[in-house]
Every structure is written in structure tokens, then in C-alpha cells.
Design a protein around this motif. Sequence first.
Motif, PDB file in Angstrom:
ATOM      1  N   VAL A 249       0.483  -0.808  -0.259  1.00 29.07           N
ATOM      2  CA  VAL A 249       0.110  -0.177  -0.161  1.00 29.07           C
ATOM      3  C   VAL A 249       1.085   1.032   0.081  1.00 29.07           C
ATOM      4  N   ILE A 250       2.430   0.817   1.221  1.00 27.96           N
ATOM      5  CA  ILE A 250       2.578   1.667   0.627  1.00 27.96           C
ATOM      6  C   ILE A 250       3.755   2.820  -0.535  1.00 27.96           C
ATOM      7  N   GLY A 251       3.847   1.255  -1.171  1.00 26.34           N
ATOM      8  CA  GLY A 251       4.438   1.446  -2.326  1.00 26.34           C
ATOM      9  C   GLY A 251       6.229   2.202  -2.274  1.00 26.34           C
ATOM     10  N   LYS A 252       7.233   2.049  -3.394  1.00 30.94           N
ATOM     11  CA  LYS A 252       8.472   2.929  -3.709  1.00 30.94           C
ATOM     12  C   LYS A 252       8.301   4.287  -2.900  1.00 30.94           C
ATOM     13  N   LEU A 257       1.679   5.561  -2.009  1.00 35.13           N
ATOM     14  CA  LEU A 257       0.227   6.293  -0.309  1.00 35.13           C
ATOM     15  C   LEU A 257      -0.544   7.499  -1.157  1.00 35.13           C
ATOM     16  N   ARG A 258       0.654   7.918  -1.481  1.00 34.88           N
ATOM     17  CA  ARG A 258       0.508   9.892  -2.356  1.00 34.88           C
ATOM     18  C   ARG A 258      -0.868   9.901  -2.750  1.00 34.88           C
ATOM     19  N   ASP A 259      -0.131   8.985  -4.019  1.00 36.22           N
ATOM     20  CA  ASP A 259      -1.581   8.910  -5.563  1.00 36.22           C
ATOM     21  C   ASP A 259      -2.476   8.216  -4.966  1.00 36.22           C
TER      22      ASP A 259
END
Length: 302
Positions: A249-252, A257-259
Motif C-alpha cells: 500500500v505504501i509503495g516505493k 500511498l501518496r497517489d
Amino acid sequence: MNTTPFRAGHVAVIGRPNVGKSTLTNALVGAHVAIVSPRPQTTRHRLIGIASYSEGQIVMVDTPGLHRDFGSANATAMHKWMNKAARGALDGVDAALLVVRAGQWEEADEYAYQALQRESLPVMLVINQVDRIVDKDQLLPYVAEVTKDREFAAVALISALKRKGLKELTRDILKLLPEQEAIYPEDEITDKSQRFLAAEMVREQVMRQLGEELPYATTVEIESFEVDGTMLRIGAVIWVERNGQKAIVIGKGGERLRDIGTQARLQMERLFGTKVFLQTWVRVREGWSGDERALRAFGYHD
């Protein structure tokens, strides 16, 4: 002078998962009150969408998809909750829409039809996604097949996504409703709070962006919801069941998460009509979807 009587009532939107029930609700309401994604079982809660017209008011009761397995002994607490929410939507309604995909009639469609047959309700068959049928000559034999030996008050051919056939559908739904005054004020579009809708919009983005990787392992809790002048300040927690899911969910570099947060914020601003400052976090609670106590804590209760 208009002599047509004003009609109003509750209409349950029933069907198997992923046939377009929430898309139909949004199309009739004219606002994005029910979240939508390509993944089955996106809808988890019973939600009311209010569609008001000069001729009447249709109170749409959007539901999770009915599925035989969701009521079995092996079903998770989440699946049992969803089946209960779908069946509970039939209490006190004036009519029901059985939504199916054009060209299809599966075992789950029959299961939903039989569930409706046990209720003393007029049922309209709503055949959605007719735009996907290239050869329109196939539609009449299909309609004849699915209505043979089955009782429906009316049949509607629509495309909810492309807003085709909705005028005729609205007219036929109103015919099934009692003559009475509007149930809700004309400017109301749902019974849910902004707090609830904010959580759903974050979850919608999780489902849209990560549905194949984390189809049902996430839920969203609104930790803070404050009005700051003309701005809403919202803090949302995305709950997952394992640490590996948290990383997805957080991603690289936090990019995913920002998206998710950006897209959810834009959706909120469109619906709420105000600026939104949204913060998101990801936390782990192992096995939450199978834990009835956790479900209640996350808002899955009657």
C-alpha cells in the motif's frame, strides 16, 4: 397543471457481485455516493442514494452483492456481514431491482432471484451493460430466455455507465412506488455522513489501484474529521492484515500511498464542494476481516 401523482419509496438494488449496482445508484442520484471499482465485492455496506424528480423520489438502497457462499459456515466474518447487509436491505422497501449483466444469467443471478421471490415485492429486471452486446439482435432472445418462467414487474435494458435507458428506467420504477410525499428533502443525496463517505473514497482508491494485489484485505477508518473554516481536515487509516500488505500500500518511497491520497482527496472535494486536507497512514491488524469484534470497531455493524 401536472395531474400526475407524486410517488416516493424505497427500492432495493439487488444482484450478484460486480454487475453495476453501485454505478446504477450513482447514475440515478447524479452524484458519486457509492464507490465503484472493477473488483467484485467493492460494496460492503448498505447505502441509501436519493434520486429526486418532479414526478417523485426514488430512495435507492444499494447493497453488497448476494452470493450463496457468503452465508456458508466457511465464509469469513466479512462475507457473512456483507450477505446480512444485502438481505437486510429488503426490509421495508417498496420494490426491488434485480441487476444482471446483459447476455449472462449465472447461478448467482438465480440465487439472487430466488431470494427476492421469498419477499412480497414487485421486482424489476434491470439488464445492465447492454452497450457491450455488439449484435443487438441477441438481446431479444436473451430477454425471452431469462424471463421465461420468472416473474418480473418490468424489464429495463440500460447502460448505467453510459447513462443509456435511465429515463425509461426511472419512469418504470416510479410506477411501482406508492403515492406519497417525498421521504427526504430534495437536496439530500444520501443517508451517510461525510465521515463515512470519506472513508469509502479512500477505500475506493485502494481497490482501484491495488485490487489485484490486495482485493479484500483492506479497510479504512477515519481517525479525525475536523472543519477548519472552509476546509475539511481528514485523517484516514488504511488497515491491512499483514506487514507485507502494508509495504504494498505504501509503495516505493511512499509513492502509492501518496497517489491513493491524492485521488481520494480530489473525489472528496468534488462531492463535498470544499477544500480537503487529507492525511493517510497504513497500519496492520492481523486477521481483521475474520474477527467480528474488529469488524464492529471498523464500523461494520447494524
